[in-house]
Design an enzyme around this catalytic site. Structure first.
Site, PDB file in Angstrom:
ATOM      1  N   GLU A  83       3.257  11.285  -1.068  1.00  0.00           N
ATOM      2  CA  GLU A  83       3.086  10.683  -2.172  1.00  0.00           C
ATOM      3  C   GLU A  83       3.927   9.400  -1.900  1.00  0.00           C
ATOM      4  O   GLU A  83       3.461   8.303  -2.547  1.00  0.00           O
ATOM      5  CB  GLU A  83       3.470  11.565  -3.329  1.00  0.00           C
ATOM      6  CG  GLU A  83       3.615  10.626  -4.592  1.00  0.00           C
ATOM      7  CD  GLU A  83       2.335  10.217  -5.227  1.00  0.00           C
ATOM      8  OE1 GLU A  83       2.081   9.212  -5.915  1.00  0.00           O
ATOM      9  OE2 GLU A  83       1.262  10.891  -4.596  1.00  0.00           O
ATOM     10  N   ASN A 124       0.840  -4.323   2.437  1.00  0.00           N
ATOM     11  CA  ASN A 124       2.130  -4.041   3.070  1.00  0.00           C
ATOM     12  C   ASN A 124       1.791  -3.976   4.471  1.00  0.00           C
ATOM     13  O   ASN A 124       2.097  -2.936   5.182  1.00  0.00           O
ATOM     14  CB  ASN A 124       2.697  -2.531   2.443  1.00  0.00           C
ATOM     15  CG  ASN A 124       3.952  -2.361   2.895  1.00  0.00           C
ATOM     16  OD1 ASN A 124       4.677  -2.784   3.662  1.00  0.00           O
ATOM     17  ND2 ASN A 124       4.545  -1.229   1.985  1.00  0.00           N
ATOM     18  N   TYR A 131       2.958   2.371  10.681  1.00  0.00           N
ATOM     19  CA  TYR A 131       1.776   3.552  10.795  1.00  0.00           C
ATOM     20  C   TYR A 131       0.993   3.700  11.859  1.00  0.00           C
ATOM     21  O   TYR A 131       0.649   4.445  12.709  1.00  0.00           O
ATOM     22  CB  TYR A 131       1.095   3.860   9.370  1.00  0.00           C
ATOM     23  CG  TYR A 131       2.066   3.977   8.257  1.00  0.00           C
ATOM     24  CD1 TYR A 131       3.143   4.601   8.165  1.00  0.00           C
ATOM     25  CD2 TYR A 131       1.780   3.346   7.037  1.00  0.00           C
ATOM     26  CE1 TYR A 131       4.001   4.732   7.045  1.00  0.00           C
ATOM     27  CE2 TYR A 131       2.508   3.562   5.899  1.00  0.00           C
ATOM     28  CZ  TYR A 131       3.656   4.158   5.797  1.00  0.00           C
ATOM     29  OH  TYR A 131       4.459   4.266   4.837  1.00  0.00           O
TER      30      TYR A 131
END
Length: 157
Positions: A83, A124, A131
């Site tokens: 989350e 972002n 990532y």
């Protein structure tokens, strides 16, 4: 160092949740209280889990990952939905974000979970690049939908 969160971490996790919401330009939407976080993480029926990243030199919390289990009907097993992942600006670049994700991946592997998933805002770019460098790939063919506030209350009434 990465460790499981404890009830004593609730105030700092709450503060970092608000810092993350501010970074994401949505501070007014961050309405969770410390008591709600305490209940979700450590109540009678915990619905979420958290890990804390500590500065190796000071032991101060500098980041956190808050997650819960999801389930894949296609794979037939649980996975982890991340989350929130947040590292305070002064600690970024120190490996804390990678260490938090590594710990969640370790949990997946140890428990036989086949997915570790999360969402990232399209603007972002630093996080997206981070990532991708870890081997994560966007799921561009899926669009996230959300019901909240009046729409949720209207549908659920």
């Amino acid at each position: 160092m990465i460790r499981e969160a404890t009830p004593a971490d609730i105030p700092v996790i709450h503060a970092m949740v608000r810092e993350l919401a501010d970074y994401e330009k949505a501070l007014d939407e961050a309405r969770a209280t410390e008591e709600q976080l305490r209940d979700a993480l450590f109540g009678e029926r915990p619905a979420a889990f958290a890990h804390v990243a500590e500065d190796d030199a000071t032991g101060e919390p500098v980041g956190f990952a808050l997650w819960f289990l999801n389930f894949s009907t296609w794979r037939g097993v649980h996975g982890i939905y991340l989350e929130d992942l947040y590292v305070r600006p002064g600690a970024r670049g120190g490996g804390h974000g990678k260490a938090l994700l590594t710990e969640l991946a370790r949990i997946c592997v140890a428990r036989g979970y086949e997915r570790l998933e999360w969402s990232v805002l399209n603007w972002n770019e630093p996080s997206i690049a981070f990532y991708r460098a870890l081997g994560a790939r966007p799921q561009d063919e899926w669009t996230v939908f959300r019901l909240t506030d009046d729409a949720l209350n209207g549908l659920g009434a």
